[in-house]
Design a protein around this motif. Structure first.
Motif, PDB file in Angstrom:
ATOM      1  N   ALA A  85     -11.215 -23.439  14.092  1.00 15.52           N
ATOM      2  CA  ALA A  85     -11.780 -24.065  12.895  1.00 15.52           C
ATOM      3  C   ALA A  85     -10.804 -25.086  12.352  1.00 15.52           C
ATOM      4  O   ALA A  85      -9.589 -24.974  12.548  1.00 15.52           O
ATOM      5  CB  ALA A  85     -12.071 -22.996  11.837  1.00 15.52           C
ATOM      6  N   ARG A  86     -11.348 -26.061  11.696  1.00 14.73           N
ATOM      7  CA  ARG A  86     -10.551 -27.081  11.016  1.00 14.73           C
ATOM      8  C   ARG A  86     -10.666 -26.835   9.517  1.00 14.73           C
ATOM      9  O   ARG A  86     -11.713 -26.398   9.033  1.00 14.73           O
ATOM     10  CB  ARG A  86     -11.089 -28.464  11.340  1.00 14.73           C
ATOM     11  N   PRO A  87      -9.617 -27.111   8.765  1.00 16.55           N
ATOM     12  CA  PRO A  87      -9.720 -26.940   7.313  1.00 16.55           C
ATOM     13  C   PRO A  87     -10.646 -27.988   6.706  1.00 16.55           C
ATOM     14  O   PRO A  87     -10.779 -29.095   7.229  1.00 16.55           O
ATOM     15  CB  PRO A  87      -8.276 -27.132   6.836  1.00 16.55           C
ATOM     16  N   CYS A  88     -11.286 -27.631   5.607  1.00 18.57           N
ATOM     17  CA  CYS A  88     -12.129 -28.609   4.908  1.00 18.57           C
ATOM     18  C   CYS A  88     -11.343 -29.325   3.808  1.00 18.57           C
ATOM     19  O   CYS A  88     -11.774 -30.371   3.329  1.00 18.57           O
ATOM     20  CB  CYS A  88     -13.388 -27.948   4.361  1.00 18.57           C
ATOM     21  N   ARG A  89     -10.204 -28.770   3.414  1.00 20.50           N
ATOM     22  CA  ARG A  89      -9.328 -29.419   2.433  1.00 20.50           C
ATOM     23  C   ARG A  89      -7.886 -29.193   2.840  1.00 20.50           C
ATOM     24  O   ARG A  89      -7.515 -28.116   3.289  1.00 20.50           O
ATOM     25  CB  ARG A  89      -9.522 -28.831   1.036  1.00 20.50           C
ATOM     26  N   VAL A  90      -7.063 -30.223   2.619  1.00 22.45           N
ATOM     27  CA  VAL A  90      -5.636 -30.135   2.917  1.00 22.45           C
ATOM     28  C   VAL A  90      -4.885 -30.864   1.817  1.00 22.45           C
ATOM     29  O   VAL A  90      -5.240 -31.987   1.454  1.00 22.45           O
ATOM     30  CB  VAL A  90      -5.298 -30.812   4.278  1.00 22.45           C
ATOM     31  N   ASN A  91      -3.860 -30.224   1.251  1.00 20.54           N
ATOM     32  CA  ASN A  91      -2.969 -30.936   0.338  1.00 20.54           C
ATOM     33  C   ASN A  91      -1.564 -30.373   0.466  1.00 20.54           C
ATOM     34  O   ASN A  91      -1.346 -29.364   1.132  1.00 20.54           O
ATOM     35  CB  ASN A  91      -3.487 -30.917  -1.108  1.00 20.54           C
ATOM     36  N   LEU A 125      -0.442 -43.013  -0.459  1.00 21.11           N
ATOM     37  CA  LEU A 125      -1.699 -42.457  -0.954  1.00 21.11           C
ATOM     38  C   LEU A 125      -2.878 -42.911  -0.114  1.00 21.11           C
ATOM     39  O   LEU A 125      -3.772 -42.135   0.191  1.00 21.11           O
ATOM     40  CB  LEU A 125      -1.914 -42.847  -2.421  1.00 21.11           C
ATOM     41  N   LYS A 126      -2.861 -44.178   0.290  1.00 23.44           N
ATOM     42  CA  LYS A 126      -3.948 -44.700   1.110  1.00 23.44           C
ATOM     43  C   LYS A 126      -3.995 -43.991   2.464  1.00 23.44           C
ATOM     44  O   LYS A 126      -5.037 -43.579   2.930  1.00 23.44           O
ATOM     45  CB  LYS A 126      -3.761 -46.210   1.323  1.00 23.44           C
ATOM     46  N   ARG A 127      -2.825 -43.818   3.081  1.00 20.28           N
ATOM     47  CA  ARG A 127      -2.772 -43.101   4.359  1.00 20.28           C
ATOM     48  C   ARG A 127      -3.264 -41.676   4.201  1.00 20.28           C
ATOM     49  O   ARG A 127      -3.980 -41.157   5.040  1.00 20.28           O
ATOM     50  CB  ARG A 127      -1.354 -43.095   4.921  1.00 20.28           C
ATOM     51  N   GLY A 128      -2.892 -41.016   3.105  1.00 22.49           N
ATOM     52  CA  GLY A 128      -3.347 -39.653   2.846  1.00 22.49           C
ATOM     53  C   GLY A 128      -4.854 -39.587   2.703  1.00 22.49           C
ATOM     54  O   GLY A 128      -5.501 -38.671   3.185  1.00 22.49           O
ATOM     55  N   ALA A 129      -5.456 -40.586   2.050  1.00 23.77           N
ATOM     56  CA  ALA A 129      -6.911 -40.602   1.882  1.00 23.77           C
ATOM     57  C   ALA A 129      -7.605 -40.763   3.225  1.00 23.77           C
ATOM     58  O   ALA A 129      -8.602 -40.107   3.494  1.00 23.77           O
ATOM     59  CB  ALA A 129      -7.318 -41.740   0.929  1.00 23.77           C
ATOM     60  N   PHE A 130      -7.062 -41.639   4.086  1.00 23.42           N
ATOM     61  CA  PHE A 130      -7.669 -41.817   5.406  1.00 23.42           C
ATOM     62  C   PHE A 130      -7.530 -40.554   6.240  1.00 23.42           C
ATOM     63  O   PHE A 130      -8.439 -40.176   6.959  1.00 23.42           O
ATOM     64  CB  PHE A 130      -7.046 -43.001   6.152  1.00 23.42           C
ATOM     65  N   ALA A 131      -6.385 -39.877   6.151  1.00 22.38           N
ATOM     66  CA  ALA A 131      -6.196 -38.638   6.904  1.00 22.38           C
ATOM     67  C   ALA A 131      -7.157 -37.574   6.420  1.00 22.38           C
ATOM     68  O   ALA A 131      -7.761 -36.863   7.209  1.00 22.38           O
ATOM     69  CB  ALA A 131      -4.745 -38.161   6.764  1.00 22.38           C
ATOM     70  N   ALA A 132      -7.323 -37.466   5.083  1.00 22.78           N
ATOM     71  CA  ALA A 132      -8.253 -36.478   4.540  1.00 22.78           C
ATOM     72  C   ALA A 132      -9.680 -36.803   4.967  1.00 22.78           C
ATOM     73  O   ALA A 132     -10.469 -35.918   5.267  1.00 22.78           O
ATOM     74  CB  ALA A 132      -8.144 -36.432   3.021  1.00 22.78           C
ATOM     75  N   ALA A 133     -10.013 -38.088   5.022  1.00 25.22           N
ATOM     76  CA  ALA A 133     -11.351 -38.483   5.468  1.00 25.22           C
ATOM     77  C   ALA A 133     -11.563 -38.068   6.918  1.00 25.22           C
ATOM     78  O   ALA A 133     -12.644 -37.625   7.293  1.00 25.22           O
ATOM     79  CB  ALA A 133     -11.538 -39.994   5.316  1.00 25.22           C
ATOM     80  N   GLY A 134     -10.527 -38.171   7.738  1.00 19.04           N
ATOM     81  CA  GLY A 134     -10.640 -37.734   9.135  1.00 19.04           C
ATOM     82  C   GLY A 134     -10.950 -36.257   9.220  1.00 19.04           C
ATOM     83  O   GLY A 134     -11.762 -35.827  10.023  1.00 19.04           O
ATOM     84  N   VAL A 135     -10.313 -35.449   8.361  1.00 19.54           N
ATOM     85  CA  VAL A 135     -10.595 -34.017   8.352  1.00 19.54           C
ATOM     86  C   VAL A 135     -12.026 -33.771   7.889  1.00 19.54           C
ATOM     87  O   VAL A 135     -12.758 -32.991   8.463  1.00 19.54           O
ATOM     88  CB  VAL A 135      -9.590 -33.279   7.424  1.00 19.54           C
ATOM     89  N   ALA A 136     -12.445 -34.488   6.829  1.00 23.76           N
ATOM     90  CA  ALA A 136     -13.785 -34.268   6.278  1.00 23.76           C
ATOM     91  C   ALA A 136     -14.868 -34.609   7.294  1.00 23.76           C
ATOM     92  O   ALA A 136     -15.905 -33.963   7.333  1.00 23.76           O
ATOM     93  CB  ALA A 136     -13.962 -35.110   5.013  1.00 23.76           C
ATOM     94  N   PHE A 137     -14.638 -35.612   8.111  1.00 24.26           N
ATOM     95  CA  PHE A 137     -15.658 -36.026   9.070  1.00 24.26           C
ATOM     96  C   PHE A 137     -15.452 -35.417  10.450  1.00 24.26           C
ATOM     97  O   PHE A 137     -16.136 -35.768  11.392  1.00 24.26           O
ATOM     98  CB  PHE A 137     -15.715 -37.558   9.175  1.00 24.26           C
TER      99      PHE A 137
END
Length: 192
Positions: free
Chosen positions: A127-133, A14-26
């Motif tokens: 383009a990059r996605p703004c959300r990924v799950n 979960l922690k790795r997923g949060a960091f990856a999502a943060a990379g996409v967001a930024f």
């Protein structure tokens, strides 16, 4: 003891997923891994199905209205920070009358070389996605990647017919996919 190890592993994931999502967001730079796989001796590439606007046909996207567009990708383990969606004026390499459907995909027979050729002719828009799950959308008991991308970020123009996906799998292979799109409302601002 076994349950503690399971909890720790789950937390790590979960922690790795949060960091990856943060990379996409930024908007962290991403395709370094994919580029090195292309340039190095290792050439690992996979193709999979992709469904733009699941349940819709044609896959109409209004180019100037800032709306979230859903894209399903038939691969469970995609590095979120590596995902890039590239518009192309080339028609998809499968029967498009019924569009690509995630429950009955048409992508089989389309090779990495086929999609790579289209990517090499792209004009630089992406383009990059703004959300990924990850969710099992097609009922086959493995995960699928669900993307949300802002329609304006795609910079679609009236001649675009295909949306290409370039990403990296969790084990470092390139992942390529495609589906048809029908841009509307492009106007003069989006002509490339």
């Amino acid at each position: 003891m076994e349950s503690k190890r399971h909890v720790r592993t789950r937390r790590d994931v979960l922690k790795r997923g949060a960091f990856a999502a943060a990379g996409v967001a930024f908007g962290a730079p991403s395709l370094a891994g994919a580029a090195s796989a292309r340039d190095g001796a290792q050439e690992c590439c996979k193709t999979c199905w992709m469904d733009v606007k699941p349940g819709c046909c044609p896959n109409t996207i209004h180019a100037r209205k800032n709306r979230l567009v859903t894209v399903y990708v038939g691969w469970p383990n995609v590095k979120p920070e590596s995902i890039r969606l590239v518009p192309s004026s080339a028609p998809p390499m499968f029967e498009t009358r019924n569009c690509q459907k995630y429950r009955n995909p048409k992508w089989k027979g389309v090779s990495c070389g086929d999609i790579d050729d289209l990517l090499s002719k792209a004009d630089g828009r992406s383009a990059r996605p703004c959300r990924v799950n990850v969710r099992n959308v097609d009922g086959d008991d493995d995960g699928d990647t669900v993307l949300k991308v802002c329609s304006c970020d795609l910079e679609l123009c009236s001649t675009d017919r295909t949306l290409l996906l370039e990403a990296e799998t969790g084990n470092g292979c390139r992942l390529l996919a495609m589906d048809s799109v029908k841009p509307v409302g492009c106007g003069t601002a989006n002509k490339h």
